[in-house]
Design a protein around this motif. Structure first.
Motif: not given
Length: 422
Positions: A136-138, A170-171, A211-213
């Protein structure tokens, strides 16, 4: 007089006009401001500049700064994430606590923490991070899990609320430096010691598209012996990879081929002895990379010929002039760039460390032998008696065989020996 009467009304009109002008000026001039007092009511704001409603209160064990959008809950011995975090927080520090387990939806709030971009959980005693812990941390971009006794890091920890690995996180920065050895409490049925941290990290990094980003990955000071095969296969956007200060002995299982955006690769302070041709080709194929190889125990024998030739030609290795040999002893501290193929041969002489190990092993075996001889000497009487008993038993046994042989050889005693038990 007529002239005086004419001038009288004119003067009167001028006086009236002056009074009107004076009143207009006095009414348009700003009134003097009263001194400010804490109880003075604020002026109503213009509707166009209206601000959002005031944020919620700051959690009791934390320090909050609305101007900096920062909340610090540092060294408070917290066992769980505070429930009343303000919605404006962008940077959250939860370092130096006792969280132990981060459950699913640990940061689920109403209203959600949509502004949170940087989360620091270093040194918080985390042993287990479960699936959906950061769901829940967009807007989360940076996560620091350093200095924790991590034993379980779920591959779905960075997935969405439904624990699905399909939606990417989004990490952009994941920091996992200096993992602390986990301690198993008495009565805890879960066994964490048998779980490999290399395998745990690889499972997390290979979790589909989660974790592709990722742009930055730090795994320094974790005593990693190797990286499992395919650990970096799902990180195509990685730009910074830190594997320094580990115990990596080789990169045979690691593939850098798909890391086409990689800019910095830190391999300092490991146990690398040589880089094989496959690794050299992959590194040379990365267009932007800079490689750091300082403080590794390079073995300068015939196996390093290709690497030395590669170092002389490539420009991607930073500080390559400072790379020196560690073994064998005759080549110690010689610069790799100054070596020629004639200098590199496979001498069977063992490195000094192995020679020392064998000497130590010989001393230990000699000590064990001396103790064994001492025990024999102290028990010499019992051993002598035991030897005499064995000798007598063997003699009696042999005499019985000899007596039976004589009976069987004498034809006169054949019938007797068959009918009686001599």
């Amino acid at each position: 007089m007529p002239g005086g009467c004419a001038r009288g009304p004119a003067r009167l009109r001028l006086a009236r006009l002056a009074l009107v002008l004076l009143g207009w000026v006095s009414s348009s001039a700003p009134a003097p401001s009263a001194p400010w007092s804490p109880t003075a009511a604020p002026l109503p704001a213009h509707p166009a500049s209206a601000r959002p409603p005031p944020p919620g209160p700051c959690p009791a064990p934390c320090e909050c700064s609305e101007a900096a959008r920062t909340v610090k809950c540092v060294n408070r011995n917290l066992s769980e994430v505070p429930a009343d975090l303000p919605a404006y927080v962008r940077t959250l520090f939860l370092t130096g606590n006792r969280l132990a387990v981060l459950p699913p939806g640990a940061f689920a709030r109403r209203p959600p923490l949509a502004e949170l971009t940087a989360l620091n959980l270093s040194g918080s005693g985390l042993r287990e991070v479960r699936a959906g812990a950061f769901a829940y941390l967009p807007g989360l971009r940076q996560l620091d899990l350093s200095r924790n006794p991590l034993a379980v890091l779920s591959p779905l920890a960075f997935s969405g609320p439904n624990a699905s690995a399909a939606a990417p996180s989004t990490l952009a920065e994941l920091i996992l430096n200096h993992r602390v050895a986990p301690q198993v409490d008495e009565g805890d049925n879960r066994t964490f010691q048998n779980q490999s941290f290399e395998g745990t990290v690889a499972s997390t990094l290979r979790a589909g598209r989660a974790l592709r980003g990722l742009r930055r990955l730090e795994l320094a000071s974790n005593n990693l012996l190797y990286l499992p095969r395919g650990a970096l296969a799902h990180l195509p956007g990685l730009r910074y990879l830190d594997l320094s200060n580990n115990s990596l002995v080789g990169l045979s299982y690691v593939s850098f081929r798909n890391l086409t955006h990689l800019e910095s690769l830190h391999l300092e302070d490991n146990a690398l002895k040589v880089l094989r041709n496959g690794t050299l080709e992959e590194l040379q194929g990365l267009p932007r990379v800079r490689v750091f190889l300082d403080n590794n125990p390079w073995v300068c024998d015939c196996n390093i010929v290709d690497m030395v030739a590669w170092l002389k030609e490539t420009e991607i290795v930073q500080g390559k002039a400072s790379l020196t040999c560690a073994f064998p002893e005759s080549m110690r501290n010689r610069a790799l760039l100054q070596l020629s193929p004639a200098d590199l041969d496979c001498d069977p002489i063992l490195p000094q460390s192995l020679q020392t190990s064998y000497v130590f092993l010989g001393i230990v075996l000699a000590l064990i032998g001396a103790i064994f001889l001492l025990v024999l000497y102290l028990n010499r009487k019992g051993i002598k008696k035991w030897m005499h008993n064995i000798r007598d038993a063997c003699r009696d046994h042999m005499e019985g065989y000899h007596y039976r042989y004589e009976i069987n050889a004498d034809p006169r005693l054949t019938n007797l020996s068959s009918n009686s038990d001599v």
